[in-house]
Enzyme design. Structure first.
Site, PDB file in Angstrom:
ATOM      1  N   HIS A  86      36.374  77.264  56.878  1.00  0.00           N
ATOM      2  CA  HIS A  86      38.036  77.886  56.847  1.00  0.00           C
ATOM      3  C   HIS A  86      38.198  77.655  55.635  1.00  0.00           C
ATOM      4  O   HIS A  86      38.628  76.407  55.683  1.00  0.00           O
ATOM      5  CB  HIS A  86      39.070  77.984  58.201  1.00  0.00           C
ATOM      6  CG  HIS A  86      38.895  76.449  58.199  1.00  0.00           C
ATOM      7  ND1 HIS A  86      40.231  76.330  57.890  1.00  0.00           N
ATOM      8  CD2 HIS A  86      38.829  75.510  59.010  1.00  0.00           C
ATOM      9  CE1 HIS A  86      40.593  75.076  58.184  1.00  0.00           C
ATOM     10  NE2 HIS A  86      39.097  74.749  59.189  1.00  0.00           N
ATOM     11  N   ASP A  88      41.136  78.866  54.887  1.00  0.00           N
ATOM     12  CA  ASP A  88      42.895  79.007  54.576  1.00  0.00           C
ATOM     13  C   ASP A  88      43.684  77.992  55.556  1.00  0.00           C
ATOM     14  O   ASP A  88      42.692  77.053  55.732  1.00  0.00           O
ATOM     15  CB  ASP A  88      43.661  80.299  56.081  1.00  0.00           C
ATOM     16  CG  ASP A  88      42.845  79.658  57.722  1.00  0.00           C
ATOM     17  OD1 ASP A  88      41.002  79.423  57.899  1.00  0.00           O
ATOM     18  OD2 ASP A  88      43.774  79.880  58.583  1.00  0.00           O
ATOM     19  N   ASP A 120      41.484  69.609  55.172  1.00  0.00           N
ATOM     20  CA  ASP A 120      41.439  70.612  56.707  1.00  0.00           C
ATOM     21  C   ASP A 120      41.350  72.160  55.582  1.00  0.00           C
ATOM     22  O   ASP A 120      42.655  72.804  55.490  1.00  0.00           O
ATOM     23  CB  ASP A 120      42.035  70.526  57.854  1.00  0.00           C
ATOM     24  CG  ASP A 120      42.489  71.380  58.520  1.00  0.00           C
ATOM     25  OD1 ASP A 120      41.092  71.784  58.780  1.00  0.00           O
ATOM     26  OD2 ASP A 120      43.480  71.726  59.497  1.00  0.00           O
ATOM     27  N   GLU A 154      41.314  80.497  60.346  1.00  0.00           N
ATOM     28  CA  GLU A 154      40.718  80.311  61.747  1.00  0.00           C
ATOM     29  C   GLU A 154      42.156  79.037  61.975  1.00  0.00           C
ATOM     30  O   GLU A 154      42.658  78.734  63.151  1.00  0.00           O
ATOM     31  CB  GLU A 154      40.147  78.859  60.874  1.00  0.00           C
ATOM     32  CG  GLU A 154      39.796  77.731  62.042  1.00  0.00           C
ATOM     33  CD  GLU A 154      40.978  76.410  62.469  1.00  0.00           C
ATOM     34  OE1 GLU A 154      40.569  75.623  63.456  1.00  0.00           O
ATOM     35  OE2 GLU A 154      41.570  76.187  61.517  1.00  0.00           O
ATOM     36  N   ASP A 181      34.424  69.437  59.932  1.00  0.00           N
ATOM     37  CA  ASP A 181      36.372  70.250  59.570  1.00  0.00           C
ATOM     38  C   ASP A 181      36.670  69.748  60.763  1.00  0.00           C
ATOM     39  O   ASP A 181      37.524  69.555  61.558  1.00  0.00           O
ATOM     40  CB  ASP A 181      35.999  71.935  59.948  1.00  0.00           C
ATOM     41  CG  ASP A 181      37.923  72.108  60.358  1.00  0.00           C
ATOM     42  OD1 ASP A 181      38.188  71.692  59.423  1.00  0.00           O
ATOM     43  OD2 ASP A 181      37.771  73.137  60.592  1.00  0.00           O
ATOM     44  N   THR A 316      80.879  73.366  72.792  1.00  0.00           N
ATOM     45  CA  THR A 316      80.574  73.000  74.524  1.00  0.00           C
ATOM     46  C   THR A 316      80.820  74.283  75.073  1.00  0.00           C
ATOM     47  O   THR A 316      81.039  75.815  75.083  1.00  0.00           O
ATOM     48  CB  THR A 316      81.804  73.758  74.573  1.00  0.00           C
ATOM     49  OG1 THR A 316      83.457  73.994  74.077  1.00  0.00           O
ATOM     50  CG2 THR A 316      82.008  71.983  74.695  1.00  0.00           C
TER      51      THR A 316
HETATM   52  N1  BES Z   1      39.691  71.076  61.255  1.00  0.00           N
HETATM   53  C1  BES Z   1      40.822  71.247  62.814  1.00  0.00           C
HETATM   54  C2  BES Z   1      40.528  70.626  64.292  1.00  0.00           C
HETATM   55  C3  BES Z   1      40.266  69.721  64.215  1.00  0.00           C
HETATM   56  C4  BES Z   1      41.043  68.605  63.277  1.00  0.00           C
HETATM   57  C5  BES Z   1      39.298  69.188  65.250  1.00  0.00           C
HETATM   58  C6  BES Z   1      40.533  66.912  63.576  1.00  0.00           C
HETATM   59  C7  BES Z   1      38.541  67.586  65.469  1.00  0.00           C
HETATM   60  C8  BES Z   1      39.469  66.647  64.570  1.00  0.00           C
HETATM   61  C9  BES Z   1      41.590  72.783  62.811  1.00  0.00           C
HETATM   62  O1  BES Z   1      41.798  73.586  61.322  1.00  0.00           O
HETATM   63  C10 BES Z   1      42.118  72.806  63.727  1.00  0.00           C
HETATM   64  O2  BES Z   1      43.411  72.944  63.383  1.00  0.00           O
HETATM   65  N2  BES Z   1      42.180  73.919  65.210  1.00  0.00           N
HETATM   66  C11 BES Z   1      43.802  74.389  65.183  1.00  0.00           C
HETATM   67  C12 BES Z   1      43.229  75.091  66.828  1.00  0.00           C
HETATM   68  C13 BES Z   1      43.104  76.371  66.453  1.00  0.00           C
HETATM   69  C14 BES Z   1      43.048  77.414  67.325  1.00  0.00           C
HETATM   70  C15 BES Z   1      44.472  76.996  65.455  1.00  0.00           C
HETATM   71  C16 BES Z   1      43.840  72.717  66.643  1.00  0.00           C
HETATM   72  O3  BES Z   1      43.352  72.245  67.035  1.00  0.00           O
HETATM   73  O4  BES Z   1      45.380  72.779  66.551  1.00  0.00           O
HETATM   74 MN    MN Z   2      40.012  73.087  60.010  1.00  0.00          MN
HETATM   75 MN    MN Z   3      43.574  72.697  61.224  1.00  0.00          MN
END
Ligand code: BES
Ligand code: MN
Ligand code: MN
Length: 458
Positions: A86, A88, A120, A154, A181, A316
């Site tokens: 991804h 983004d 990331d 993503e 990722d 309050t």
């Molecule tokens: N790259 C991450 C996921 C990740 C990070 C997996 C570290 C394993 C180790 C991905 O970009 C992410 O942040 N995913 C989100 C989920 C998404 C549905 C918003 C997450 O895991 O919170």
């Molecule tokens: Mn990621």
């Molecule tokens: Mn992420």
């Protein structure tokens, strides 16, 4: 392969400069104010892919942010690898905690590239583009067929990705998906992730009186929504830190004894790990270890809670409403929709007669588990061993990449999660960074992976 490896090593400084250019684009997918930047990033990616010699590249529109598709097909008798990533990034907030501008990448003395998205996932996607570039500039062709799907949503829940995959089954046809990722176990300790958690994310709001009230005049006669919500939230866990929602654990795929033994032997020190985030002692579910708890057990966490007065000093007030955002990390076989229905039922059953309840399903995604014996997993293991001089660990991780389950369900293909992140990268946090050492190791490993996987008998 040898000449590709040499080429990549030689041109590594150029790759770093190109990555820095990519990191300057503010491709924040959650914030509609940045939609132009997100598109600019997709176009940059596509132009870059064309420039390095990838045959067919297209920016494909969706109802949301575009998907960058690419393919370089060389020989129908060879396997096809689909690279997903991804482009983004997360919003950079809180901005005041950044030591440098999140979108003006800098290189620290220790070689880390500091910028939002460096680890990331821009830096990690770039690994695969540089690996194919190294083949194209030396052998002229990669050792197998490659496809790329690089999405721009993503970090905001990939809402348009599943329909896209369903619509383009033929286009995306491949033997295996590879994704960088995720994280590696530790610096110099390679690993392949064979399990990820899923996610169910909800928001609840309790409303009592039609406005904030004087807590002296009304407290004692009108039920306080924050008190009521706090009680409902407290009821979500028991003494063992197990989630109390009826049926929450119904379909949970249990850890096998073999997995528990393997995890117990990993060089993971819970006390040091807790100390690394300023905490004295871990908090786990029942008998489970912190490693198991963060990788292979379902959890429930309140992400934020609000209502009443949050400013300086005392006011309050008896608040009119109270809200909370709650996420649940799921494990394979738990269905996000079912879990969401169950937590909804919990709130509906427990809402006091003094309150009105509003419930929102924000988003969800399934967990995944991949067979470590898959030929592509073995090819990845060999590639990492070549690069690091030691065999990789097979690990499970607690984060979520919901598309992994979708690739399996819709296209029937497994995913190799060959990640090069580290906790120190601080993804989603201020001062996110990616070490040049891992960027380089990733490129060399990706080059080797393609060659090893190309050699596996069909
Ligand atoms: N790259 C991450 C996921 C990740 C990070 C997996 C570290 C394993 C180790 C991905 O970009 C992410 O942040 N995913 C989100 C989920 C998404 C549905 C918003 C997450 O895991 O919170
Ligand atoms: Mn990621
Ligand atoms: Mn992420």
């Amino acid at each position: 392969m040898q000449s590709a490896l040499q080429h990549a090593s030689h041109h590594f400084p150029d790759y770093v400069q190109e990555l820095i250019d990519l990191l300057k684009i503010q491709s924040i997918s959650t914030d509609s104010a940045y939609a132009g930047e997100v598109r600019r990033c997709a176009v940059w990616m596509a132009d870059h892919m064309k420039a390095i010699g990838i045959n067919k590249v297209e920016v494909m529109d969706t109802p949301g942010h575009p998907i960058v598709y690419g393919e370089h097909l060389v020989d129908p008798s060879k396997p096809t690898v689909l690279v997903y990533g991804h482009y983004d990034v997360q919003p950079p907030d809180p901005l005041d905690l950044w030591e440098s501008d999140p979108f003006e990448p800098i290189i620290k003395e220790d070689g880390r590239i500091v910028a939002r998205g460096s680890s990331d996932d821009k830096g990690q996607v770039f690994i695969h583009l540089k690996a194919i570039e190294a083949y194209l500039k030396t052998d002229g062709v990669p050792p197998l067929n490659l496809k790329f799907i690089i999405e721009g949503e993503e970090e905001s829940g990939s809402v348009n990705l599943t329909p896209f995959i369903e619509k383009h089954k033929e286009l995306l046809k491949a033997d295996v998906v590879v994704i960088s990722d995720t994280s590696m176990f530790a610096r110099g300790v390679p690993s392949i992730t064979y399990g990820l958690r899923g996610l169910a994310y909800v928001e609840v709001k309790l409303t009592g009186p039609d406005r904030d009230l004087h807590s002296g005049m009304y407290g004692g006669g009108i039920h306080n929504p924050l008190n009521a919500l706090a009680k409902m939230i407290a009821g979500l866990h028991d003494e063992d830190h197990q989630v109390t929602i009826e049926g929450f654990y119904d379909n949970v795929l249990d850890l096998t004894q073999e997995e528990r033994d393997t995890f117990a032997a990993l060089p993971f020190n819970p006390a040091e790990w807790a100390a690394s985030v300023g905490v004295d002692v871990t908090k786990t579910e029942g008998e489970y270890t912190a490693y198991e708890g963060t990788s292979a057990r379902p959890t429930l966490d309140v992400n934020g809670i609000w209502g009443g007065y949050q400013g300086e000093g005392a006011k309050t007030v008896l608040p009119s409403y109270a809200g909370a955002k709650i996420s649940m990390r799921l494990v394979p076989n738990q269905q996000p929709d079912e879990i969401t229905a169950k937590i909804k039922a919990y709130f509906e059953a427990n809402v006091p007669p003094t309150m009105k309840l509003e419930f929102k399903d924000l988003h969800g995604g399934k967990g995944a588990i991949v067979d470590t014996k898959h030929p592509a997993m073995q090819a990845a293991a060999k590639a990492l061993e070549d690069t690091y001089g030691k065999k990789p660990f097979f690990t499970r991780e607690g984060g979520s990449i919901p598309v992994v389950a979708e690739f399996k369900e819709i296209l029937g293909i497994d995913t190799v999660l060959m990640g090069f992140g580290l906790d120190e990268d601080a993804i989603h946090s201020p001062n996110e960074s990616f070490g040049q050492d891992r960027f380089r190791e990733g490129i060399l490993s990706a080059i080797r992976f393609l060659s090893h996987y190309a050699e596996t008998p069909a």
